[in-house]
Design a protein around this motif. Structure first.
Motif, PDB file in Angstrom:
ATOM      1  N   ASP B  76       0.842  -1.202   0.000  1.00 55.77           N
ATOM      2  CA  ASP B  76       0.000   0.000   0.000  1.00 55.77           C
ATOM      3  C   ASP B  76       0.880   1.256   0.000  1.00 55.77           C
ATOM      4  OD1 ASP B  76      -2.634   1.362   0.367  1.00 55.77           O
ATOM      5  OD2 ASP B  76      -1.782   1.896   2.310  1.00 55.77           O
ATOM      6  N   TYR B  77       1.960   1.195   0.760  1.00 50.61           N
ATOM      7  CA  TYR B  77       2.912   2.304   0.810  1.00 50.61           C
ATOM      8  C   TYR B  77       3.559   2.531  -0.554  1.00 50.61           C
ATOM      9  CZ  TYR B  77       7.314   4.691   2.003  1.00 50.61           C
ATOM     10  OH  TYR B  77       8.380   5.559   2.038  1.00 50.61           O
ATOM     11  N   LEU B  78       4.051   1.451  -1.164  1.00 50.83           N
ATOM     12  CA  LEU B  78       4.696   1.582  -2.478  1.00 50.83           C
ATOM     13  C   LEU B  78       3.681   1.935  -3.567  1.00 50.83           C
ATOM     14  CD1 LEU B  78       7.143  -1.475  -2.454  1.00 50.83           C
ATOM     15  CD2 LEU B  78       7.762   0.962  -2.291  1.00 50.83           C
ATOM     16  N   GLY B  79       2.493   1.383  -3.426  1.00 55.50           N
ATOM     17  CA  GLY B  79       1.478   1.582  -4.457  1.00 55.50           C
ATOM     18  C   GLY B  79       1.144   3.044  -4.681  1.00 55.50           C
ATOM     19  N   THR B  80       1.020   3.769  -3.599  1.00 56.97           N
ATOM     20  CA  THR B  80       0.657   5.179  -3.736  1.00 56.97           C
ATOM     21  C   THR B  80       1.835   5.998  -4.268  1.00 56.97           C
ATOM     22  OG1 THR B  80       1.244   5.586  -1.434  1.00 56.97           O
ATOM     23  CG2 THR B  80      -1.045   5.074  -1.885  1.00 56.97           C
ATOM     24  N   ARG B  81       3.050   5.516  -4.085  1.00 56.98           N
ATOM     25  CA  ARG B  81       4.236   6.260  -4.539  1.00 56.98           C
ATOM     26  C   ARG B  81       4.668   5.934  -5.958  1.00 56.98           C
ATOM     27  NH1 ARG B  81       3.632   6.257   0.294  1.00 56.98           N
ATOM     28  NH2 ARG B  81       4.365   7.877   1.723  1.00 56.98           N
ATOM     29  N   HIS B  82       4.229   4.810  -6.488  1.00 52.12           N
ATOM     30  CA  HIS B  82       4.724   4.364  -7.802  1.00 52.12           C
ATOM     31  C   HIS B  82       3.598   3.990  -8.755  1.00 52.12           C
ATOM     32  CE1 HIS B  82       8.944   4.341  -6.537  1.00 52.12           C
ATOM     33  NE2 HIS B  82       8.519   3.865  -5.383  1.00 52.12           N
ATOM     34  N   GLN B  83       2.453   4.620  -8.587  1.00 54.85           N
ATOM     35  CA  GLN B  83       1.333   4.361  -9.507  1.00 54.85           C
ATOM     36  C   GLN B  83       1.025   2.864  -9.623  1.00 54.85           C
ATOM     37  OE1 GLN B  83       3.973   6.755 -10.733  1.00 54.85           O
ATOM     38  NE2 GLN B  83       2.684   7.997  -9.385  1.00 54.85           N
ATOM     39  N   THR B 154     -16.369  -9.145 -12.313  1.00 53.48           N
ATOM     40  CA  THR B 154     -17.318  -8.068 -11.988  1.00 53.48           C
ATOM     41  C   THR B 154     -16.661  -6.693 -11.952  1.00 53.48           C
ATOM     42  OG1 THR B 154     -16.995  -8.488  -9.626  1.00 53.48           O
ATOM     43  CG2 THR B 154     -18.852  -9.577 -10.663  1.00 53.48           C
ATOM     44  N   ASN B 155     -15.363  -6.624 -12.232  1.00 55.81           N
ATOM     45  CA  ASN B 155     -14.709  -5.314 -12.270  1.00 55.81           C
ATOM     46  C   ASN B 155     -15.374  -4.449 -13.348  1.00 55.81           C
ATOM     47  OD1 ASN B 155     -13.061  -3.091 -12.507  1.00 55.81           O
ATOM     48  ND2 ASN B 155     -11.157  -4.229 -12.818  1.00 55.81           N
ATOM     49  N   PRO B 156     -15.976  -3.332 -12.960  1.00 54.71           N
ATOM     50  CA  PRO B 156     -16.690  -2.499 -13.938  1.00 54.71           C
ATOM     51  C   PRO B 156     -15.770  -1.985 -15.049  1.00 54.71           C
ATOM     52  CG  PRO B 156     -17.067  -1.725 -11.684  1.00 54.71           C
ATOM     53  CD  PRO B 156     -15.998  -2.765 -11.607  1.00 54.71           C
ATOM     54  N   ALA B 157     -14.467  -1.945 -14.788  1.00 60.05           N
ATOM     55  CA  ALA B 157     -13.523  -1.453 -15.798  1.00 60.05           C
ATOM     56  C   ALA B 157     -13.017  -2.576 -16.696  1.00 60.05           C
ATOM     57  CB  ALA B 157     -12.349  -0.750 -15.115  1.00 60.05           C
ATOM     58  N   GLY B 158     -13.548  -3.786 -16.507  1.00 58.47           N
ATOM     59  CA  GLY B 158     -13.129  -4.899 -17.362  1.00 58.47           C
ATOM     60  C   GLY B 158     -12.309  -5.926 -16.613  1.00 58.47           C
ATOM     61  N   PRO B 159     -12.127  -7.105 -17.237  1.00 59.02           N
ATOM     62  CA  PRO B 159     -11.542  -8.247 -16.529  1.00 59.02           C
ATOM     63  C   PRO B 159     -10.018  -8.328 -16.609  1.00 59.02           C
ATOM     64  CG  PRO B 159     -12.307  -8.959 -18.671  1.00 59.02           C
ATOM     65  CD  PRO B 159     -12.574  -7.475 -18.593  1.00 59.02           C
ATOM     66  N   HIS B 160      -9.375  -7.262 -17.084  1.00 60.13           N
ATOM     67  CA  HIS B 160      -7.924  -7.360 -17.278  1.00 60.13           C
ATOM     68  C   HIS B 160      -7.133  -7.055 -16.016  1.00 60.13           C
ATOM     69  CE1 HIS B 160      -8.819  -8.057 -21.393  1.00 60.13           C
ATOM     70  NE2 HIS B 160      -9.418  -6.893 -21.520  1.00 60.13           N
ATOM     71  N   HIS B 161      -7.767  -6.380 -15.078  1.00 59.10           N
ATOM     72  CA  HIS B 161      -7.108  -6.060 -13.811  1.00 59.10           C
ATOM     73  C   HIS B 161      -8.100  -6.288 -12.675  1.00 59.10           C
ATOM     74  CE1 HIS B 161      -3.668  -4.443 -15.911  1.00 59.10           C
ATOM     75  NE2 HIS B 161      -4.493  -3.761 -16.677  1.00 59.10           N
ATOM     76  N   LEU B 162      -7.561  -6.523 -11.496  1.00 58.41           N
ATOM     77  CA  LEU B 162      -8.451  -6.726 -10.347  1.00 58.41           C
ATOM     78  C   LEU B 162      -9.115  -5.427  -9.925  1.00 58.41           C
ATOM     79  CD1 LEU B 162      -6.087  -9.226  -8.613  1.00 58.41           C
ATOM     80  CD2 LEU B 162      -8.507  -9.702  -8.988  1.00 58.41           C
ATOM     81  N   VAL B 163      -8.400  -4.328 -10.053  1.00 59.18           N
ATOM     82  CA  VAL B 163      -8.932  -3.020  -9.643  1.00 59.18           C
ATOM     83  C   VAL B 163      -8.777  -2.038 -10.799  1.00 59.18           C
ATOM     84  CG1 VAL B 163      -8.734  -1.112  -8.012  1.00 59.18           C
ATOM     85  CG2 VAL B 163      -8.251  -3.460  -7.250  1.00 59.18           C
ATOM     86  N   GLY B 164      -9.868  -1.456 -11.220  1.00 62.66           N
ATOM     87  CA  GLY B 164      -9.819  -0.431 -12.249  1.00 62.66           C
ATOM     88  C   GLY B 164      -9.274  -0.958 -13.570  1.00 62.66           C
ATOM     89  N   ASP B 165      -8.758  -0.047 -14.400  1.00 63.42           N
ATOM     90  CA  ASP B 165      -8.292  -0.449 -15.733  1.00 63.42           C
ATOM     91  C   ASP B 165      -6.770  -0.333 -15.854  1.00 63.42           C
ATOM     92  OD1 ASP B 165      -8.012   2.257 -15.696  1.00 63.42           O
ATOM     93  OD2 ASP B 165      -9.194   2.656 -17.493  1.00 63.42           O
ATOM     94  N   GLN B 166      -6.104  -0.306 -14.705  1.00 60.06           N
ATOM     95  CA  GLN B 166      -4.641  -0.242 -14.744  1.00 60.06           C
ATOM     96  C   GLN B 166      -4.047  -1.277 -13.796  1.00 60.06           C
ATOM     97  OE1 GLN B 166      -3.175   3.706 -14.139  1.00 60.06           O
ATOM     98  NE2 GLN B 166      -3.822   4.293 -16.198  1.00 60.06           N
ATOM     99  N   LEU B 167      -2.816  -1.606 -14.071  1.00 57.00           N
ATOM    100  CA  LEU B 167      -2.109  -2.557 -13.205  1.00 57.00           C
ATOM    101  C   LEU B 167      -1.984  -2.000 -11.787  1.00 57.00           C
ATOM    102  CD1 LEU B 167      -0.203  -5.247 -13.514  1.00 57.00           C
ATOM    103  CD2 LEU B 167       1.586  -3.572 -13.043  1.00 57.00           C
ATOM    104  N   SER B 168      -2.224  -2.859 -10.798  1.00 59.13           N
ATOM    105  CA  SER B 168      -1.924  -2.490  -9.408  1.00 59.13           C
ATOM    106  C   SER B 168      -1.104  -3.609  -8.775  1.00 59.13           C
ATOM    107  CB  SER B 168      -3.211  -2.249  -8.614  1.00 59.13           C
ATOM    108  OG  SER B 168      -3.899  -3.470  -8.420  1.00 59.13           O
ATOM    109  N   TYR B 169      -0.596  -3.327  -7.587  1.00 59.96           N
ATOM    110  CA  TYR B 169       0.261  -4.326  -6.940  1.00 59.96           C
ATOM    111  C   TYR B 169      -0.464  -5.645  -6.704  1.00 59.96           C
ATOM    112  CZ  TYR B 169      -1.935  -2.655  -2.565  1.00 59.96           C
ATOM    113  OH  TYR B 169      -2.833  -2.305  -1.593  1.00 59.96           O
TER     114      TYR B 169
END
Lengths: 239, 239
Positions: B76-83, B154-169
C-alpha cells in the motif's frame, strides 16, 4: 446514516475488533446479522452477483453504499474517521502495521483448535490441536506478547498506548487479544503476564474507559464461547 | 536514495510480493540480506532496542529512515508512490482489502506443509500436512481462486485487472500466487484452471510485462524451493 456491521451473530470472532472500535467511537451502528432475518441478509449480500467489490468473508462494514472488508482495513477506515488512529500518515501506517500483526496472531489462535481444517470439528483434530497448541503456548504466544510489550516500552510518547499518546484502535484490539487469551489459555497467560506489565496495564485502562465499560456490561457484548476464535479447551492449556 | 528491502535471502516467500512491486516500478532498491553480511545487518536491525517502530518479522522496507513492515502495508505504501495503486481513496482501500485476502491465502498455503509448527520440520508433521493439504486443495484453494476470478469478472472497468483499468500491486501478487500454486500444487491447479480463465490471462499478462519479464529472467529472481512458502511435496498434491 448508521454503519451496518455484518458478522456471524453468535460469536465475538473478528467482528469484535470492529465492534470495540464502533463502541469506543460512540458511532451509530447496526449489527445486522443479529437482527431479524439478519443472517439471510448477510449471506445474500455476500453472494450478490451485482456487487463489484465483494467481500471474501465477514466481517464487513457498509457505510453510505461503500462496503469495506478485512478487519484491519475496516479499522484503518474507522480510525481516520473517528479519531481512533493518528492523523499523521506515517503513524497511521504504523498503527495499521501493528494491527496486521494482531491479524497474524489471530490466525494462529484459531489454528490452535483447528490446525487441520476449519470445515472439520475440533473433535476430528484433537491430537493435532494438542501438538499445535503446545507450540503456540511455548513459542508463538510469548513471541507476540513480548513484541507488543516491547512496542509499549519503546513508544517515545510513553507506555500507555501502542501508538503515540492517545488511544487508537490497536489498543482496543490488544485489550481483546488479552481478554481472549485469558479465556482460552488462562494458565499460559498467567505464566506470561508477569513479563508483560505494560500490556496488562493497557488492558485494564481500556476496560475502564466509560464507553467500553458500558459496552462490556451490555447485552451487545457476546460472551466468549466454544464457537469463536478463542475457545477454552483445558487440554490445550495444561498446567 | 534507494529503498532497502529486508527479507530472508534464500527464498521468495512474502518478500517476493514486494520485489515484484519494486521491479515493476523500476524502483532503485537493495535486497539487503542477499548482500555481504546482509543477514547480520537484518537480524541486528530486528533486535535493535533503539528502534521505536520495530517490525515483528521480515519483510520490511527502509526508506529515508522510515521502516515499513507487513507485506500488504508495504505494498500500500509503495502503491501510492509508484502508480501501483489507484489514487482514489475508496479504490486504494479496495486494493488493500484484496491484498489482505491474498495474505490470508498465503498463511493457508504455508500451513499445508507446516500445520503443526513452523519450528518443526515438514518431516515431523507429514500426516498432519497430508490432511491439511487435502482440505486446502478441496475446499480452500477453489474458494480463493473462484473469489479472485469473480472480482475480475465483476470489475466495472473490465476483466484485465483486479482493480480499475490499470495494473496495481495486487495484480502482481495474484501472478505470484498462481506461479507458486503451479509449483506446489500443479495437479490441483490444472483441475481448477479451466474455471479461472481471467486469472490465467492476468498471470500471462503480468509475466509478459517488460520489467517483470526481465526480472523473471534475471538472477534477482530466486527459484521456488523447499524452504519457501510454496513447496512441492508430490504427496500433498495427489492425482
Amino acid at each position: 446514516m448508521a454503519y451496518e456491521l455484518f458478522y456471524w451473530p453468535t460469536i465475538q470472532g473478528r467482528g469484535e475488533f470492529v465492534r470495540l472500535a464502533l463502541e469506543e467511537a460512540g458511532a451509530d451502528y447496526v449489527d445486522v446479522a443479529r437482527g431479524p432475518g439478519g443472517m439471510q441478509i448477510m449471506l445474500a449480500l455476500l453472494a450478490d452477483p451485482a456487487l463489484t467489490e465483494p467481500p471474501f468473508a465477514p466481517p464487513f462494514l457498509r457505510s453510505n453504499g461503500l462496503i469495506v472488508a478485512q478487519t484491519a482495513n475496516i479499522l484503518d477506515y474507522l480510525g481516520t474517521r473517528h479519531q481512533l488512529a493518528p492523523r499523521e500518515e506515517s503513524l497511521r501506517r504504523w498503527t495499521l502495521q501493528l494491527q496486521l500483526t494482531v491479524t497474524d496472531l489471530l490466525v494462529e489462535v484459531h489454528d490452535t483448535h483447528h490446525p487441520i481444517a476449519a470445515s472439520l470439528y475440533y473433535e476430528d483434530q484433537k491430537p493435532e490441536a494438542a501438538r499445535r497448541s503446545a507450540d503456540f503456548v511455548r513459542n508463538r504466544l510469548p513471541k507476540f506478547l513480548e513484541y507488543f510489550e516491547r512496542v509499549l516500552q519503546t513508544n517515545p510518547a510513553g507506555p500507555h498506548h501502542l501508538v503515540g499518546d492517545q488511544l487508537s484502535y490497536v489498543d482496543l484490539s490488544l485489550f481483546q487479544v488479552l481478554e481472549g487469551t485469558r479465556y482460552a489459555f488462562p494458565r499460559a497467560l498467567e505464566q506470561l503476564a508477569g513479563s508483560c506489565p505494560r500490556l496488562t496495564a493497557l488492558r485494564d485502562a481500556v476496560a475502564a474507559r466509560p464507553r467500553i465499560a458500558a459496552y462490556l456490561a451490555s447485552p451487545r457484548r457476546l460472551p466468549f464461547n466454544q464457537q469463536g476464535l478463542f475457545r477454552r479447551y483445558p487440554e490445550l492449556d495444561p498446567a
